[in-house]
Write a protein that holds these residues in place. Structure first.
Motif, PDB file in Angstrom:
ATOM      1  N   HIS A  55       0.756  -1.240  -0.134  1.00 14.34           N
ATOM      2  CA  HIS A  55      -0.039   0.115   0.170  1.00 14.34           C
ATOM      3  C   HIS A  55       0.985   1.178   0.195  1.00 14.34           C
ATOM      4  CE1 HIS A  55      -3.989  -1.853   0.553  1.00 14.34           C
ATOM      5  NE2 HIS A  55      -3.421  -2.713   1.386  1.00 14.34           N
ATOM      6  N   HIS A  56       2.168   1.177  -0.085  1.00 15.16           N
ATOM      7  CA  HIS A  56       3.012   2.320   0.052  1.00 15.16           C
ATOM      8  C   HIS A  56       4.201   2.076  -0.406  1.00 15.16           C
ATOM      9  CE1 HIS A  56       4.173   6.399   1.891  1.00 15.16           C
ATOM     10  NE2 HIS A  56       5.204   5.875   1.427  1.00 15.16           N
ATOM     11  N   ILE A  57       4.731   2.096  -1.676  1.00 16.67           N
ATOM     12  CA  ILE A  57       6.150   2.169  -2.119  1.00 16.67           C
ATOM     13  C   ILE A  57       6.465   3.250  -3.324  1.00 16.67           C
ATOM     14  CG2 ILE A  57       5.144   0.804  -4.013  1.00 16.67           C
ATOM     15  CD1 ILE A  57       7.523  -1.188  -3.853  1.00 16.67           C
ATOM     16  N   HIS A  58       7.606   3.383  -3.415  1.00 19.57           N
ATOM     17  CA  HIS A  58       8.158   4.147  -4.444  1.00 19.57           C
ATOM     18  C   HIS A  58       8.825   3.629  -5.539  1.00 19.57           C
ATOM     19  CE1 HIS A  58       6.986   7.712  -1.669  1.00 19.57           C
ATOM     20  NE2 HIS A  58       7.450   6.778  -0.637  1.00 19.57           N
ATOM     21  N   LEU A  59       8.321   3.372  -6.667  1.00 19.01           N
ATOM     22  CA  LEU A  59       8.795   2.510  -7.653  1.00 19.01           C
ATOM     23  C   LEU A  59      10.042   2.901  -8.305  1.00 19.01           C
ATOM     24  CD1 LEU A  59       5.507   1.039  -8.933  1.00 19.01           C
ATOM     25  CD2 LEU A  59       7.133  -0.191  -7.678  1.00 19.01           C
ATOM     26  N   VAL A 232      -4.327  12.017  -3.015  1.00 16.80           N
ATOM     27  CA  VAL A 232      -3.436  13.212  -3.028  1.00 16.80           C
ATOM     28  C   VAL A 232      -2.509  13.145  -1.801  1.00 16.80           C
ATOM     29  CG1 VAL A 232      -3.109  15.715  -2.751  1.00 16.80           C
ATOM     30  CG2 VAL A 232      -4.979  14.823  -4.244  1.00 16.80           C
ATOM     31  N   LYS A 233      -1.376  13.216  -2.209  1.00 22.66           N
ATOM     32  CA  LYS A 233      -0.107  12.843  -1.314  1.00 22.66           C
ATOM     33  C   LYS A 233       0.221  14.349  -0.714  1.00 22.66           C
ATOM     34  CE  LYS A 233       3.076  10.673   0.965  1.00 22.66           C
ATOM     35  NZ  LYS A 233       4.358   9.888   0.337  1.00 22.66           N
ATOM     36  N   ILE A 234       0.307  14.522   0.362  1.00 21.31           N
ATOM     37  CA  ILE A 234       0.566  15.498   1.373  1.00 21.31           C
ATOM     38  C   ILE A 234       1.898  15.516   2.140  1.00 21.31           C
ATOM     39  CG2 ILE A 234      -0.045  17.588   3.195  1.00 21.31           C
ATOM     40  CD1 ILE A 234      -3.043  16.852   2.050  1.00 21.31           C
ATOM     41  N   GLU A 290       0.006   8.165   6.281  1.00 17.75           N
ATOM     42  CA  GLU A 290       1.127   7.349   5.915  1.00 17.75           C
ATOM     43  C   GLU A 290       2.338   7.351   7.066  1.00 17.75           C
ATOM     44  OE1 GLU A 290      -1.182   6.968   3.054  1.00 17.75           O
ATOM     45  OE2 GLU A 290       0.642   5.849   2.814  1.00 17.75           O
ATOM     46  N   HIS A 291       2.796   5.941   7.438  1.00 21.81           N
ATOM     47  CA  HIS A 291       3.714   5.677   8.286  1.00 21.81           C
ATOM     48  C   HIS A 291       3.062   5.806   9.972  1.00 21.81           C
ATOM     49  CE1 HIS A 291       6.169   6.606   4.870  1.00 21.81           C
ATOM     50  NE2 HIS A 291       5.852   7.898   5.000  1.00 21.81           N
ATOM     51  N   GLY A 292       2.568   6.870  10.350  1.00 28.05           N
ATOM     52  CA  GLY A 292       2.401   6.910  11.658  1.00 28.05           C
ATOM     53  C   GLY A 292       3.333   6.402  12.357  1.00 28.05           C
ATOM     54  N   SER A 353       5.628  -1.227   2.282  1.00 28.99           N
ATOM     55  CA  SER A 353       6.929  -1.203   2.537  1.00 28.99           C
ATOM     56  C   SER A 353       7.832   0.169   2.637  1.00 28.99           C
ATOM     57  CB  SER A 353       7.711  -1.845   1.298  1.00 28.99           C
ATOM     58  OG  SER A 353       7.677  -1.149   0.041  1.00 28.99           O
ATOM     59  N   ASP A 354       7.113   1.153   1.820  1.00 31.29           N
ATOM     60  CA  ASP A 354       7.977   2.463   1.719  1.00 31.29           C
ATOM     61  C   ASP A 354       9.353   2.068   1.185  1.00 31.29           C
ATOM     62  OD1 ASP A 354       8.054   5.221   1.936  1.00 31.29           O
ATOM     63  OD2 ASP A 354       9.066   5.194   3.648  1.00 31.29           O
ATOM     64  N   ALA A 355       9.418   1.188   0.231  1.00 32.81           N
ATOM     65  CA  ALA A 355      10.699   1.068  -0.397  1.00 32.81           C
ATOM     66  C   ALA A 355      10.990   2.232  -1.356  1.00 32.81           C
ATOM     67  CB  ALA A 355      10.538  -0.494  -1.021  1.00 32.81           C
TER      68      ALA A 355
HETATM   69 ZN   LIG Z   1       7.042   6.972   1.314  1.00 27.53          ZN
END
Ligand SMILES: [Zn+2]
Length: 446
Positions: A55-59, A232-234, A290-292, A353-355
């Protein structure tokens, strides 16, 4: 016909000896001794799970890591020099994941690498530090580089990926190789959480990656059938936090686009600001924290009351936990990447993952959510542990409903599947990526 497949002898939701018939990318029949003209895959008794969702990655940034020196173990200057020594080639030298980047500047990097242009990224992705050879290559208007009291560039760039990328040139990283690696974990859907995403990047990703993509972005993003438009990412910059007024304006802008918002939130300041903003605007379904990464106990009730989803990264406890034990006071260890307390409070919870900033392997995330073990073997925040089944479910909610009901293998569902060489119970007892032997997306083995 593409998207047709007959999977034989599989375990489904704990029941052994079942066959699955897939037509045009959907499961149409689950039973015993099915036969037909479809191509056959023998599961050899292994479990068939729904495909996992990151649910959260940076490809782009993760794929770029294949051409980047890993500096995550460079705890001091000596280790940094050792890691960059003997890097062959000409042109740009790039390092990432550096835990001491905050203490670096151009003069220090000039001693490390006086000739080749060198750029080093910190652990979080917020900071790049460039040596002098690199600085001469990135001149231009609206220079965002940090300056000292005399006006000289220090070589440090905070949150300047877009500006730097335009000057350095963005070579397309090996996305196909990354897609294969992620398929090897059983991942069939990915949400790219990069604030700088635009339509061009989204199409590029969708063409290179077989997984189902959801794309976040800071700005507007047009809808196409190739990818789903995410929130939308903030990203409230903690060193220069937006006013509450600016923050609520960003949320209002997302509403105009009929999109939810996903707020980067890893510190007390960011968490307090985020909750204050949502308290003013109200939250809508799909709004996410995101993250918390650091959530005070007192905030949990408010997150639940607002109906916000938390998208956490359990594997950070593994990858960064030993550092947290040195740098974070013990009375705040439970506040790091909470799982159990959020679940008990009824907060919708999903995982990613936030990879490349965290390990891409979801099974490491599942194992760590269950055990809260650091890489060094210490437990961090024991009260935040959850059962392995619950941990798996963090990766099974649909991309457009993170924290919602987890997917189950059933007739009618899209044939996005993760095939194991063992039973589900065995995998949950010992979660590991090596057990994944196949990944099916829309009925096709990838
Ligand atoms: Zn991230």
């Amino acid at each position: 016909v593409s998207g047709d497949l007959l999977i034989k002898n599989a375990e489904v939701e704990g029941r052994a000896g079942l066959d699955l018939r897939i037509r045009a990318g959907r499961i149409v029949e689950i039973g015993v001794r099915l036969s037909g003209a479809e191509p056959v895959h023998d599961a050899a008794g292994g479990a068939v799970l729904p495909g996992l969702v990151d649910h959260h990655i940076h490809l782009m940034a993760t794929a770029a890591r294949y051409a980047t020196v890993d500096l995550s173990e460079a705890d001091d200057l000596e280790a940094l020099v050792a890691a960059l020594r003997n890097q062959s080639g000409v042109g740009w030298l790039r390092g990432a994941g550096c835990p001491i980047a905050d203490a670096l500047d151009r003069d220090i990097l000039d001693r490390v690498e006086p000739r080749r242009p060198l750029r080093i990224q910190d652990r979080t992705g917020a900071l790049w530090v460039l040596n002098s050879a690199a600085l001469t290559l990135v001149e231009g208007p609206d220079h965002p580089g940090e300056r000292d009291a005399t006006g000289r560039l220090t070589g440090r760039f905070w949150r300047a990926d877009g500006w730097l990328g335009e000057r350095i040139g963005r070579a397309v990283p090996p996305l196909d190789r990354l897609a294969r690696e992620l398929a090897g974990y059983g991942l069939t859907a990915l949400t790219d959480a990069t604030v700088g995403n635009d339509a061009q990047t989204a199409v590029l990703l969708a063409e290179a990656v077989p997984q189902k993509l959801t794309i976040m972005s800071g700005g507007p993003l047009s809808h196409t059938p190739r990818y789903a438009v995410g929130p939308v990412k903030i990203v409230p910059d903690e060193r220069d936090p937006p006013s509450l007024e600016d923050f609520t304006a960003l949320i209002a802008g997302a509403r105009v686009q009929k999109r939810a918002v996903a707020v980067h939130c890893v510190s007390d300041v960011e968490a307090a600001l985020t909750l204050a903003a949502f308290a003013m605007t109200g939250a809508r379904p799909g709004d996410r924290i995101e993250h918390g990464g650091l959530l005070d106990q007192a905030m949990i009730g408010e997150i639940a009351r607002l109906g916000l989803t938390v998208v956490t990264q359990p594997a950070f406890i593994h990858a960064r936990g030993d550092r947290y034990r040195r740098e974070v006071p013990p009375d705040r260890w439970d506040d790091l990447y909470r799982c159990g307390s959020l679940r008990r409070a009824g907060v919708r919870l999903a995982a990613g993952s936030d990879a490349p900033y965290g390990p891409a392997d979801p099974w490491l995330g599942i194992r760590t959510a269950r055990d809260r073990l650091t890489a060094g073997g210490a437990i961090l925040g024991a009260d935040e542990r959850i059962a392995a089944r619950q941990a798996l479910d963090l990766y099974l909610s649909p991309p457009d409903d993170p924290g919602g009901p987890p997917k189950r293998v059933a007739v009618g569902m899209a044939a996005d599947l993760c095939l194991l060489d063992r039973s589900q119970a065995q995998q949950l007892a010992d979660p590991r990526a090596e057990s994944v032997v196949g990944t099916v997306i829309d009925g096709a083995l990838v």
